[in-house]
Design a protein around this motif. Sequence first.
Motif, PDB file in Angstrom:
ATOM      1  N   LEU A  52       0.822  -1.208   0.000  1.00 17.15           N
ATOM      2  CA  LEU A  52       0.000   0.000   0.000  1.00 17.15           C
ATOM      3  C   LEU A  52       0.861   1.265   0.000  1.00 17.15           C
ATOM      4  CD1 LEU A  52      -2.791  -1.124   2.487  1.00 17.15           C
ATOM      5  CD2 LEU A  52      -3.076  -0.635   0.070  1.00 17.15           C
ATOM      6  N   VAL A  53       1.924   1.255   0.812  1.00 15.93           N
ATOM      7  CA  VAL A  53       2.830   2.404   0.855  1.00 15.93           C
ATOM      8  C   VAL A  53       3.446   2.637  -0.516  1.00 15.93           C
ATOM      9  CG1 VAL A  53       5.063   3.178   1.749  1.00 15.93           C
ATOM     10  CG2 VAL A  53       3.346   2.303   3.319  1.00 15.93           C
ATOM     11  N   THR A  54       3.862   1.546  -1.169  1.00 23.34           N
ATOM     12  CA  THR A  54       4.484   1.656  -2.484  1.00 23.34           C
ATOM     13  C   THR A  54       3.505   2.210  -3.516  1.00 23.34           C
ATOM     14  OG1 THR A  54       5.922  -0.224  -1.957  1.00 23.34           O
ATOM     15  CG2 THR A  54       5.700   0.378  -4.279  1.00 23.34           C
ATOM     16  N   VAL A  55       2.288   1.680  -3.514  1.00 22.25           N
ATOM     17  CA  VAL A  55       1.278   2.136  -4.479  1.00 22.25           C
ATOM     18  C   VAL A  55       0.962   3.611  -4.261  1.00 22.25           C
ATOM     19  CG1 VAL A  55      -1.131   1.894  -5.206  1.00 22.25           C
ATOM     20  CG2 VAL A  55       0.273  -0.143  -4.826  1.00 22.25           C
ATOM     21  N   VAL A  56       0.756   3.988  -2.999  1.00 24.67           N
ATOM     22  CA  VAL A  56       0.424   5.383  -2.696  1.00 24.67           C
ATOM     23  C   VAL A  56       1.559   6.308  -3.107  1.00 24.67           C
ATOM     24  CG1 VAL A  56       0.013   7.028  -0.810  1.00 24.67           C
ATOM     25  CG2 VAL A  56      -1.195   4.842  -0.850  1.00 24.67           C
ATOM     26  N   PHE A  57       2.798   5.909  -2.841  1.00 27.95           N
ATOM     27  CA  PHE A  57       3.944   6.752  -3.175  1.00 27.95           C
ATOM     28  C   PHE A  57       4.003   7.028  -4.673  1.00 27.95           C
ATOM     29  CE2 PHE A  57       8.297   7.318  -4.604  1.00 27.95           C
ATOM     30  CZ  PHE A  57       8.774   8.296  -3.738  1.00 27.95           C
ATOM     31  N   PHE A  58       3.911   5.979  -5.483  1.00 30.33           N
ATOM     32  CA  PHE A  58       4.074   6.170  -6.928  1.00 30.33           C
ATOM     33  C   PHE A  58       2.845   6.827  -7.560  1.00 30.33           C
ATOM     34  CE2 PHE A  58       7.382   2.951  -6.216  1.00 30.33           C
ATOM     35  CZ  PHE A  58       8.434   3.551  -6.887  1.00 30.33           C
ATOM     36  N   VAL A  59       1.652   6.589  -6.998  1.00 35.73           N
ATOM     37  CA  VAL A  59       0.461   7.279  -7.509  1.00 35.73           C
ATOM     38  C   VAL A  59       0.563   8.774  -7.227  1.00 35.73           C
ATOM     39  CG1 VAL A  59      -2.024   7.583  -7.169  1.00 35.73           C
ATOM     40  CG2 VAL A  59      -1.081   5.290  -7.428  1.00 35.73           C
ATOM     41  N   MET A  60       1.058   9.126  -6.031  1.00 36.44           N
ATOM     42  CA  MET A  60       1.215  10.537  -5.685  1.00 36.44           C
ATOM     43  C   MET A  60       2.243  11.240  -6.573  1.00 36.44           C
ATOM     44  SD  MET A  60      -0.854  11.412  -3.152  1.00 36.44           S
ATOM     45  CE  MET A  60      -2.036  10.470  -4.107  1.00 36.44           C
ATOM     46  N   ARG A  61       3.197  10.467  -7.123  1.00 37.30           N
ATOM     47  CA  ARG A  61       4.229  11.059  -7.985  1.00 37.30           C
ATOM     48  C   ARG A  61       3.866  10.995  -9.461  1.00 37.30           C
ATOM     49  NH1 ARG A  61       5.390  11.382  -3.308  1.00 37.30           N
ATOM     50  NH2 ARG A  61       7.451  11.780  -2.406  1.00 37.30           N
ATOM     51  N   ALA A  62       2.678  10.474  -9.774  1.00 41.69           N
ATOM     52  CA  ALA A  62       2.306  10.303 -11.179  1.00 41.69           C
ATOM     53  C   ALA A  62       2.161  11.638 -11.898  1.00 41.69           C
ATOM     54  CB  ALA A  62       1.002   9.510 -11.276  1.00 41.69           C
ATOM     55  N   THR A  63       1.806  12.693 -11.154  1.00 40.24           N
ATOM     56  CA  THR A  63       1.622  14.007 -11.770  1.00 40.24           C
ATOM     57  C   THR A  63       2.838  14.909 -11.581  1.00 40.24           C
ATOM     58  OG1 THR A  63       0.531  14.788  -9.744  1.00 40.24           O
ATOM     59  CG2 THR A  63      -0.880  13.934 -11.496  1.00 40.24           C
ATOM     60  N   GLY A  64       3.927  14.348 -11.082  1.00 34.31           N
ATOM     61  CA  GLY A  64       5.121  15.147 -10.862  1.00 34.31           C
ATOM     62  C   GLY A  64       5.461  15.255  -9.395  1.00 34.31           C
ATOM     63  N   ASP A  65       6.389  16.131  -9.073  1.00 32.50           N
ATOM     64  CA  ASP A  65       6.798  16.255  -7.673  1.00 32.50           C
ATOM     65  C   ASP A  65       5.731  17.008  -6.874  1.00 32.50           C
ATOM     66  OD1 ASP A  65       7.774  19.296  -7.199  1.00 32.50           O
ATOM     67  OD2 ASP A  65       8.196  18.663  -9.258  1.00 32.50           O
ATOM     68  N   PRO A  66       5.623  16.750  -5.559  1.00 34.65           N
ATOM     69  CA  PRO A  66       4.577  17.377  -4.741  1.00 34.65           C
ATOM     70  C   PRO A  66       4.659  18.893  -4.682  1.00 34.65           C
ATOM     71  CG  PRO A  66       5.502  15.464  -3.618  1.00 34.65           C
ATOM     72  CD  PRO A  66       6.359  15.719  -4.812  1.00 34.65           C
ATOM     73  N   ILE A  67       5.858  19.467  -4.696  1.00 33.67           N
ATOM     74  CA  ILE A  67       5.990  20.919  -4.577  1.00 33.67           C
ATOM     75  C   ILE A  67       5.424  21.611  -5.812  1.00 33.67           C
ATOM     76  CG2 ILE A  67       7.648  22.814  -4.451  1.00 33.67           C
ATOM     77  CD1 ILE A  67       9.342  21.149  -2.618  1.00 33.67           C
ATOM     78  N   SER A  68       5.717  21.084  -6.995  1.00 37.99           N
ATOM     79  CA  SER A  68       5.152  21.670  -8.214  1.00 37.99           C
ATOM     80  C   SER A  68       3.642  21.539  -8.231  1.00 37.99           C
ATOM     81  CB  SER A  68       5.750  20.988  -9.447  1.00 37.99           C
ATOM     82  OG  SER A  68       7.145  21.225  -9.528  1.00 37.99           O
ATOM     83  N   ALA A  69       3.136  20.391  -7.724  1.00 35.25           N
ATOM     84  CA  ALA A  69       1.686  20.180  -7.697  1.00 35.25           C
ATOM     85  C   ALA A  69       0.997  21.153  -6.755  1.00 35.25           C
ATOM     86  CB  ALA A  69       1.386  18.739  -7.280  1.00 35.25           C
ATOM     87  N   ALA A  70       1.628  21.430  -5.585  1.00 37.76           N
ATOM     88  CA  ALA A  70       0.989  22.277  -4.575  1.00 37.76           C
ATOM     89  C   ALA A  70       1.245  23.754  -4.796  1.00 37.76           C
ATOM     90  CB  ALA A  70       1.474  21.866  -3.179  1.00 37.76           C
ATOM     91  N   LEU A  71       2.449  24.109  -5.243  1.00 39.63           N
ATOM     92  CA  LEU A  71       2.834  25.522  -5.290  1.00 39.63           C
ATOM     93  C   LEU A  71       3.130  26.024  -6.694  1.00 39.63           C
ATOM     94  CD1 LEU A  71       5.240  25.498  -2.193  1.00 39.63           C
ATOM     95  CD2 LEU A  71       2.822  26.126  -2.251  1.00 39.63           C
ATOM     96  N   GLY A  72       3.050  25.146  -7.686  1.00 45.43           N
ATOM     97  CA  GLY A  72       3.332  25.579  -9.057  1.00 45.43           C
ATOM     98  C   GLY A  72       2.379  26.665  -9.509  1.00 45.43           C
ATOM     99  N   GLY A  73       2.908  27.720 -10.102  1.00 46.62           N
ATOM    100  CA  GLY A  73       2.092  28.850 -10.531  1.00 46.62           C
ATOM    101  C   GLY A  73       1.977  29.943  -9.501  1.00 46.62           C
ATOM    102  N   ARG A  74       2.353  29.647  -8.270  1.00 49.38           N
ATOM    103  CA  ARG A  74       2.295  30.661  -7.206  1.00 49.38           C
ATOM    104  C   ARG A  74       3.681  31.147  -6.798  1.00 49.38           C
ATOM    105  NH1 ARG A  74      -1.323  28.385  -2.486  1.00 49.38           N
ATOM    106  NH2 ARG A  74      -0.427  26.373  -3.107  1.00 49.38           N
ATOM    107  N   LEU A  75       4.704  30.482  -7.314  1.00 53.39           N
ATOM    108  CA  LEU A  75       6.084  30.871  -7.008  1.00 53.39           C
ATOM    109  C   LEU A  75       6.826  31.166  -8.303  1.00 53.39           C
ATOM    110  CD1 LEU A  75       7.083  28.201  -4.310  1.00 53.39           C
ATOM    111  CD2 LEU A  75       6.435  30.571  -3.893  1.00 53.39           C
ATOM    112  N   ALA A  76       7.840  31.990  -8.187  1.00 53.30           N
ATOM    113  CA  ALA A  76       8.704  32.247  -9.349  1.00 53.30           C
ATOM    114  C   ALA A  76       9.421  30.955  -9.725  1.00 53.30           C
ATOM    115  CB  ALA A  76       9.723  33.336  -9.010  1.00 53.30           C
ATOM    116  N   PRO A  77       9.697  30.729 -10.994  1.00 55.64           N
ATOM    117  CA  PRO A  77      10.353  29.476 -11.404  1.00 55.64           C
ATOM    118  C   PRO A  77      11.649  29.202 -10.653  1.00 55.64           C
ATOM    119  CG  PRO A  77       9.576  30.674 -13.326  1.00 55.64           C
ATOM    120  CD  PRO A  77       9.359  31.580 -12.152  1.00 55.64           C
ATOM    121  N   GLU A  78      12.436  30.257 -10.377  1.00 53.80           N
ATOM    122  CA  GLU A  78      13.695  30.035  -9.656  1.00 53.80           C
ATOM    123  C   GLU A  78      13.442  29.561  -8.225  1.00 53.80           C
ATOM    124  OE1 GLU A  78      12.787  32.817 -11.107  1.00 53.80           O
ATOM    125  OE2 GLU A  78      14.042  32.870 -12.945  1.00 53.80           O
TER     126      GLU A  78
END
Length: 370
Positions: A52-78
Motif C-alpha cells: 500500500l505504501v508503495t502504491v500510494v507513493f508512486f500514484v502521488m508522484r504520477a503528476t510530478g513532484d509534490p511541490i510543483s503540484a501544490a505551489l506551481g504557478g504561485r512561485l517564481a520558477p527560480e
Amino acid sequence: MSEGSIQGMPIDGDSQPKSPVKTKAKKNRISSGFFRFVVTRFLLIIPTVFILVTVVFFVMRATGDPISAALGGRLAPEELQRRIHAAGYDRPLIVQYLSYLSDLLHGNLGTTLTDNQPVSSILTQYGAATLELSILSLIVALVIGIPLGRLAARYRDRAQDAAVRVFAILCYATPVFFLGLVLKLIFSVWLGILPSSGRSSLSSTIQFDRLVSPTGLYIIDAFQLGNMQVLGDVLLHAILPALSLGLLTAGVFIRLVRTNVISTYTSGYVDAARSRGVSERRLLSKHAWKPALIPIITVMGMQIALMLAGAVLTETTFEWKGLGFMLAQYLKARDFVAVQGIVILIAIIVSVVNFIVDIVSAMIDPRVRY
C-alpha cells in the motif's frame, strides 16, 4: 483367568489414565497451532502495508513532484526549483522512494507543504476525531442493523420483512453525503433541534482548551471536565454525523444478519429443537442467532474500511474536523505529502482491524483449522 484376559486388563485399564494426557496433548497442539495462526496473520500485515505504501507513493508522484503540484504557478520558477532541490524531489524516483521508506522506518512522515506542519502532528491532532466518529457510527450500525436483521428473519417474506429490506437497500444505496444533507435539512433547518456542523459549540471548545491533557475524544474530555452540559452539547453535535455514516453500514448489517439467521434458522439442529417443543422466540435468540454471528464478525472488518472511506464525505458534509475532513482539504490544495501520510495511516488501521477480526473469527468459529 487366562493369560490373555490378564494381559488384556492392564491394556483396558491403561486406556483410562491416558485419556487426560491425550486431551492435554491435543490442547497443546491447538494452542501451538493457534499461536502460529496469530503470528502468521500478524506478519501478513507487513507486506500488505508495504504494498500500500508503495502504491500510494508512486500514484502521488504520477503528476510530478509534490511541490510543483501544490505551489506551481504561485512561485517564481527560480524559487520553485530551489524548493524542489532542497526537498530532494529532483533526484531519481527510486532514490526518493528508498529515502521515503527510510524516513517511514524512523517515524518521519514528512512535512505538509501548505501549512508547514509535521504530518505526524496532523495525524495526532485530527485522528481522535475520526476515531470518535467511527466508534459512534459503528454503535449506530449495530443498534439499528442487528435488531432489524433479526426482525426480518423472524418474519421472513411478510410485510415486516419487506419493509426492513427496503429500508436496508435505501441505507446502503443512498450516498452518505446526500443522506447527511437531507438530515441537516430536516433536523437543523426545518426542525432546528440539532446542530448542523462542527464537533461542539464555541463555549464547549473553550472548555476543552483548558484541559491539561486532552485526549481529542470529546466525549472522554467532557467526562474529564465533569461538565454534563458540555457532554450533552458534544453528543448533540455527534448525532447527525454518526447517523449518516452509521446507516450506511447498518444497511449491510441488516441484510447480512437476515441472510445468516434464515440460513441457520432452517438448519437441521434448529428443526430438531423445534420438534422438542422449543418456542420460536427461543429458537431465534439461542439456537439460530449465535451461529449467525460468525460471518457478521468476519465482514465487520471490511465494514470498518468502508466506514473510514465514508468518513471523508461525512466529515466534509458536517465540517467534522477529523482526518477525513483534513484529507479533503489537502487534496484540494494538492498537498500530496499530507495526503500520503493520512492514506498510509488509514491503510495501517484497516490492516490491523482485519487482523483483529481474523483472530476473533478463528476463536469463535470451530470450522477454522490452524
